[in-house]
Design an enzyme around this catalytic site. Structure first.
Site, PDB file in Angstrom:
ATOM      1  N   LYS A 105      18.022  14.534  38.286  1.00  0.00           N
ATOM      2  CA  LYS A 105      18.732  14.473  36.988  1.00  0.00           C
ATOM      3  C   LYS A 105      18.835  15.824  36.317  1.00  0.00           C
ATOM      4  CE  LYS A 105      14.474  12.923  36.962  1.00  0.00           C
ATOM      5  NZ  LYS A 105      13.553  11.847  37.126  1.00  0.00           N
ATOM      6  N   LYS A 205      18.734  12.678  31.536  1.00  0.00           N
ATOM      7  CA  LYS A 205      19.483  11.470  31.908  1.00  0.00           C
ATOM      8  C   LYS A 205      20.574  11.170  30.874  1.00  0.00           C
ATOM      9  CE  LYS A 205      15.445   9.617  34.320  1.00  0.00           C
ATOM     10  NZ  LYS A 205      14.192   8.857  34.154  1.00  0.00           N
ATOM     11  N   GLY A 302       9.691   4.589  40.045  1.00  0.00           N
ATOM     12  CA  GLY A 302       8.849   4.079  41.127  1.00  0.00           C
ATOM     13  C   GLY A 302       9.512   4.322  42.467  1.00  0.00           C
TER      14      GLY A 302
HETATM   15  N1  HSE Z   1       9.611  10.014  35.688  1.00  0.00           N
HETATM   16  C1  HSE Z   1      10.753   9.199  35.598  1.00  0.00           C
HETATM   17  C2  HSE Z   1      10.441   8.070  34.633  1.00  0.00           C
HETATM   18  C3  HSE Z   1      11.103   8.645  36.950  1.00  0.00           C
HETATM   19  O1  HSE Z   1       9.285   7.913  34.235  1.00  0.00           O
HETATM   20  O2  HSE Z   1      11.343   7.384  34.237  1.00  0.00           O
HETATM   21  C4  HSE Z   1      12.543   8.392  37.201  1.00  0.00           C
HETATM   22  O3  HSE Z   1      13.391   9.390  36.812  1.00  0.00           O
END
Ligand code: HSE
Length: 431
Positions: A105, A205, A302
């Site tokens: 991302k 994101k 995950g």
């Molecule tokens: N570290 C990220 C989260 C994983 O906790 O959402 C997926 O991008």
């Protein structure tokens, strides 16, 4: 039977998940699509330590150039994360005529435009379904399923680690540190969990969601991001008594010719669907036209969930040669270009504010006086315990108030002798 030679760069948690899925579905894909998805090469710095059974015909190397320089590799999956060397890898993948799949991302948020341009020039694809919401098909939902819609707003719980921490702090009375440790053990957090808890992962994101829905690439530094490390049990409990649930929310909505974009802990009504998103789940709530409200939820972090998004990209890149890049935006690009980002100081929200004050006559009058001078109107006040002469929490909910006025008022209040610790302010969102 067409053989699809895949190069995998980065054999960590997600990479190993991708291998597991491809191993178990290879025959199915052969039968269904007449395509043999074959992992020709895996490059990983510490590949020797990660050897796993079933990779007998796969070339394993610590040097990713072996993937980039191999003319027989058609698709490269980049799963090392971060910017360096991921950006150089991504560019050389496209320049050497291969398709790129990535779950990175940060890379798409920072260099998406450049990569898409490069892909267009090379006639190759960039797919990145796992970059937002891991396996939840949010990117395909926006670009394909909602292609007939305009987007008024996006509200997302898009960091699984933060959602896990907030849920478990509330449900099992864990401390922030205990819940974070569990999230790390379960493989939800980034290798550097600071990016999760300071909101940056969600910000990356959100940049992708803003581009896909509004047609505008914004930088993570162009909007306000706040993490969850200052959220306490007390506030979760007090807010709960007011019928509010706290979530790290990524928000991007159109307000006239402006985009209101931000990431911060947010109080939302308990009955809203987003408030029911627990544990590592992610969810995205979209306000679209003409379809209206859309809500999509699923496990957002995950190993196997992220791997499932990567494999779906793989299948789509191979089968959907008509769709080079899932980049067309819901709203017209020309419209997006004209939008400016509303400065956080000018954003107006309701606030939950907790003051720790001495319990004596006149204290509330002083505080509400300062709030009044800053045009902040109070909707409710609750004193959480009686403790004459000692410190007590007082919780206020405000009506809509401008961010900078709230900040200025709280700075002033913080210096009052009757106030014993820095006031805690959490924004509320009307959904
Ligand atoms: N570290 C990220 C989260 C994983 O906790 O959402 C997926 O991008």
């Amino acid at each position: 039977m067409e053989r699809i030679n895949i190069g995998l760069i980065g054999y960590g948690v997600i990479g190993q998940g991708v291998v597991k899925i491809l191993k178990s579905r290879r025959k199915f894909y052969k039968d269904k699509y007449q395509k043999d998805f074959f992992i020709k090469t895996i490059a990983d710095r510490s590949i020797v330590k990660k050897l796993s059974p079933g990779l007998d015909n796969t070339f394993l190397t610590p040097d990713y150039h072996a993937v980039l320089n191999d003319k027989d590799i058609h698709i490269v999956i980049e799963l090392i994360g971060g910017m360096n060397p991921a950006k150089d890898i991504a560019l050389s993948v496209l320049r050497s005529g291969k398709h790129l799949i990535t779950a990175n991302k940060e890379l798409i948020a920072n260099c998406g435009q450049e990569l898409f341009k490069e892909a267009n020039a090379a006639g190759r694809s960039v797919y990145f379904e796992s970059a937002v919401g891991a396996g939840i098909p949010i990117i395909r939902t926006i670009t394909e399923g909602l292609a007939g819609n305009k987007f008024n707003g996006v509200y997302g719980i898009i960091n699984g680690t933060c959602n896990y921490i907030l849920t478990e702090m509330s449900r099992r009375q864990l401390t922030f540190q205990q819940a974070l440790k569990e999230a790390q053990e379960k493989g939800y957090a980034e290798s550097n969990p600071t990016l999760d808890i300071n909101g940056m992962d969600a910000a990356h994101k959100l940049v992708i969601l803003v581009f896909l829905t509004q047609g505008k690439f914004v930088g993570v530094r162009d909007f306000y991001t706040e993490g969850i490390n200052h959220i306490s049990h007390e506030d979760i409990e007090f807010a709960g008594n007011l019928n509010l649930t706290i979530r790290l929310l990524a928000i991007a909505k159109r307000v006239g010719n402006e985009l209101d974009v931000r990431v911060h802990p947010t109080l939302i009504p308990k009955e809203h669907a987003l408030a029911t998103v627990n544990g590592v789940d992610n969810a995205i709530f979209l306000d679209t036209d003409p379809l209206g409200d859309i809500f999509i939820e699923g496990q957002g972090a995950g190993q196997m969930t992220a791997a499932s998004g990567v494999v779906s990209d793989l299948v789509n890149v191979v089968l959907r040669k008509d769709m080079a890049i899932p980049v067309w935006a819901g709203n017209p690009i020309e419209e997006g270009e004209g939008l400016t980002i509303r400065k956080i100081d000018e954003v107006e929200t309701r606030f939950y504010i907790r003051f720790m004050v001495i319990d004596k006559p006149g204290v509330l009058a002083i505080i509400t006086g300062v709030l009044g001078q800053h045009h902040i109107s109070i909707a409710s006040v609750t004193q959480k315990q009686e403790n004459k002469g000692l410190t007590v929490p007082v919780v206020m909910l405000t009506h809509g108030a401008k961010e900078h006025l709230v900040r200025e008022a709280l700075e002033q209040i913080n210096h009052l002798a009757v106030v014993r610790s820095k006031p805690v302010a959490i924004r509320m969102e009307k959904l």
